[in-house]
Scaffold this motif. Structure first.
Motif, PDB file in Angstrom:
ATOM      1  N   SER A   1       0.947  -1.251   0.188  1.00  0.00           N
ATOM      2  CA  SER A   1      -0.009  -0.009  -0.063  1.00  0.00           C
ATOM      3  C   SER A   1       0.734   1.220   0.028  1.00  0.00           C
TER       4      SER A   1
ATOM      5  N   ASP B   1       2.455   1.602  -3.280  1.00  0.00           N
ATOM      6  CA  ASP B   1       1.280   2.502  -4.277  1.00  0.00           C
ATOM      7  C   ASP B   1       0.935   3.800  -4.169  1.00  0.00           C
ATOM      8  N   ILE B   2       0.995   4.121  -2.777  1.00  0.00           N
ATOM      9  CA  ILE B   2       0.655   5.465  -2.423  1.00  0.00           C
ATOM     10  C   ILE B   2       1.629   6.274  -3.081  1.00  0.00           C
TER      11      ILE B   2
ATOM     12  N   SER C   1       3.315  11.331   1.943  1.00  0.00           N
ATOM     13  CA  SER C   1       3.216   9.762   1.654  1.00  0.00           C
ATOM     14  C   SER C   1       3.188   8.985   3.128  1.00  0.00           C
TER      15      SER C   1
ATOM     16  N   HIS D   1       3.817   5.890  -5.304  1.00  0.00           N
ATOM     17  CA  HIS D   1       3.810   5.954  -6.686  1.00  0.00           C
ATOM     18  C   HIS D   1       2.695   6.741  -7.188  1.00  0.00           C
ATOM     19  N   GLU D   2       1.386   6.934  -6.565  1.00  0.00           N
ATOM     20  CA  GLU D   2       0.447   7.559  -7.070  1.00  0.00           C
ATOM     21  C   GLU D   2       0.638   9.002  -6.760  1.00  0.00           C
ATOM     22  N   LEU D   3       1.490   9.406  -5.317  1.00  0.00           N
ATOM     23  CA  LEU D   3       1.674  10.742  -5.183  1.00  0.00           C
ATOM     24  C   LEU D   3       2.534  11.271  -6.111  1.00  0.00           C
ATOM     25  N   ASP D   4       3.527  10.523  -6.586  1.00  0.00           N
ATOM     26  CA  ASP D   4       4.570  10.867  -7.544  1.00  0.00           C
ATOM     27  C   ASP D   4       3.935  11.320  -8.713  1.00  0.00           C
ATOM     28  N   GLU D   5       2.999  10.499  -9.163  1.00  0.00           N
ATOM     29  CA  GLU D   5       2.146  10.921 -10.390  1.00  0.00           C
ATOM     30  C   GLU D   5       1.527  12.177 -10.263  1.00  0.00           C
ATOM     31  N   VAL D   6       0.872  12.334  -9.096  1.00  0.00           N
ATOM     32  CA  VAL D   6      -0.098  13.514  -8.928  1.00  0.00           C
ATOM     33  C   VAL D   6       1.034  14.659  -8.828  1.00  0.00           C
TER      34      VAL D   6
END
Length: 459
Positions: free
Chosen positions: A29, A32-33, A164, A35-40
């Motif tokens: 988790s 994944d968090i 994160s 990775h998603e934060l980096d994308e945002v």
């Protein structure tokens, strides 16, 4: 001494498995968090750069100074309360994010007023990671062709890391709190599952030492083989105990008579008035000892047969050889008093030679005992399907129909045969030998006269 416990192993093992699963879930988790934060954040850097490039208006005076965007001056002392992090002039995170705008000549046109200035001149379009003074910056560079300017947006790594970390901890705490009730539920389930085992152990502890009856306690299917193995053991112990009691009872009962006779005749020898009386008593002692020796041998053989469940000495043997050996075991002077009709041809069986010879010897001895002189004794062997049938028939008086089924019981003898030597164990031994060979034995009166004994044995 082993301290291994099934309950402890189950509780510890399942808890370790649960903790491992929770840890892997938390780590997955967190990744994944992150990775998603980096994308945002990367998308935000790109969007901010393009927005600045769109709305930036270059100064008409090319000699104008650089436009510096002021930022709030807050000391970053770690995690503060909401009122300490922000105010009328802005937020303390302003020092961790910013932008720079350059023209194509490399002149800085506009920039946020960072406490730690960055030189982003010359970066190519796209994302970059810059490191310096133990601080990592994530940047995005964008070139606006219509205005011939470069826009660089940047952000410190700890901005992403802090967010994160908060999100990961918010997921980790529920997982940790969840483990406590899960552990209690596991403990309860293990207790309930092992309750039949505890009841089973309690039933065994409460048993009397001489209670060898089967255990009927309910157990789960996985533990039922333990109960079955225990019941088999109890059954074997019960058989051995009964066999020992029966042997002691048989020996004490049957040996009492010859021992008493020996004692009486020994007293007669001591008090004999003549040599003839002493010799007569001595002969009686000899016959009593001979009978007792034969009886002891039969009891020992029967006791040994009772302890056998199978034999690994089975070999293929011709029945003619077995009959010949059985006849050789009989007194020659008594064998010659009868007419023997033997028809076994070349029939063969798989058996223990010594035991089958002993069984045939008992049957032939009985046939001679209860048949008149010069009578015919038949020994016939025939094959049928996968079995061999051996018939021993004599020309005696036969046996009353109502007691045919009792033949083969230990020490059972007809009242009219009380004058014939023997202890009533021969047919019992024969019956047991046939059982060990997975065969059958039956007794029938002949149509004319005499008794027929049929033995069925597998080939």
């Amino acid at each position: 001494m082993s301290l291994w416990s099934l309950r402890r192993s189950l509780v510890v093992g399942i808890n370790l498995a649960v903790v491992t699963v929770l840890a892997v879930t938390a780590w997955a988790s967190y990744r994944d968090i992150l990775h998603e934060l980096d994308e945002v954040f990367d998308a935000q850097l790109a969007q901010t750069a393009k927005s600045l490039a769109t709305f930036y208006a270059p100064a008409k005076n090319k000699l104008s100074v650089t436009q510096v965007i002021p930022i709030s001056q807050y000391d970053d002392t770690g995690e503060d309360s909401s009122t300490e992090e922000k105010g009328p002039s802005g937020h303390k995170y302003e020092s961790k994010i910013g932008y720079q705008i350059y023209n194509v000549d490399g002149n800085l046109l506009a920039s946020t007023n960072q406490t730690q200035p960055l030189n982003l001149k010359g970066l190519q379009a796209g994302y970059h990671t810059l490191k310096g003074d133990n601080i990592t910056w994530f940047t995005f560079s964008y070139f606006e062709e219509s205005k011939n300017i470069w826009v660089h947006t940047f952000q410190r790594q700890d901005v992403r890391g802090e967010l994160s970390g908060y999100l990961a901890s918010e997921q980790l705490y529920p997982l940790l709190l969840m483990w406590v009730p899960i552990s209690l539920i596991i403990l309860l389930i293990v207790y309930i599952v092992l309750k039949p085992v505890n009841r089973f152990a309690a039933d065994l502890r409460a048993r009397e030492f001489n209670n060898l009856s089967p255990v009927e306690s309910e157990l789960p299917n996985e533990l039922a083989p333990i109960r079955q193995a225990l019941n088999r053991l109890l059954h074997q112990l019960k058989m051995f105990s009964e066999r020992e009691k029966r042997f002691i009872a048989d020996a004490s009962h049957e040996l009492r008579t010859p021992l008493s006779a020996i004692q009486v005749h020994a007293e007669n020898v001591i008090s004999a008035d003549s040599l003839d009386d002493a010799k007569h008593s001595g002969k009686s002692i000899f016959y009593s000892v001979e009978r007792m020796s034969r009886l002891v041998n039969q009891l020992l053989l029967l006791n040994r047969l009772d302890s056998l469940n199978f034999t690994e000495k089975f070999e293929e043997v011709e029945i003619s050889k077995l009959v010949s050996l059985a006849l050789n075991n009989l007194p020659i002077n008594k064998v010659e008093n009868h007419q023997w009709h033997i028809d076994v041809s070349s029939v063969r069986i798989v058996c223990d030679e010594t035991l089958i010879v002993s069984a045939l010897t008992n049957l032939l001895s009985n046939a001679m005992k209860f048949s008149p002189k010069n009578s015919k004794i038949q020994i016939v062997a025939t094959e049928a399907a996968n079995r061999v049938i051996i018939k021993v028939a004599d020309e005696g008086k036969g046996v009353p129909e109502e007691i045919l089924e009792r033949l083969g019981e230990r020490f059972y003898r007809l009242q009219e045969h009380s004058g014939v030597s023997g202890a009533g164990l021969g047919l019992s031994i024969t019956h047991k030998i046939v059982q060990l060979h997975h065969g059958k034995i039956s007794f029938n009166n002949a149509c004319t006269k005499g008794l027929e004994v049929h033995i069925e044995l597998p080939k």
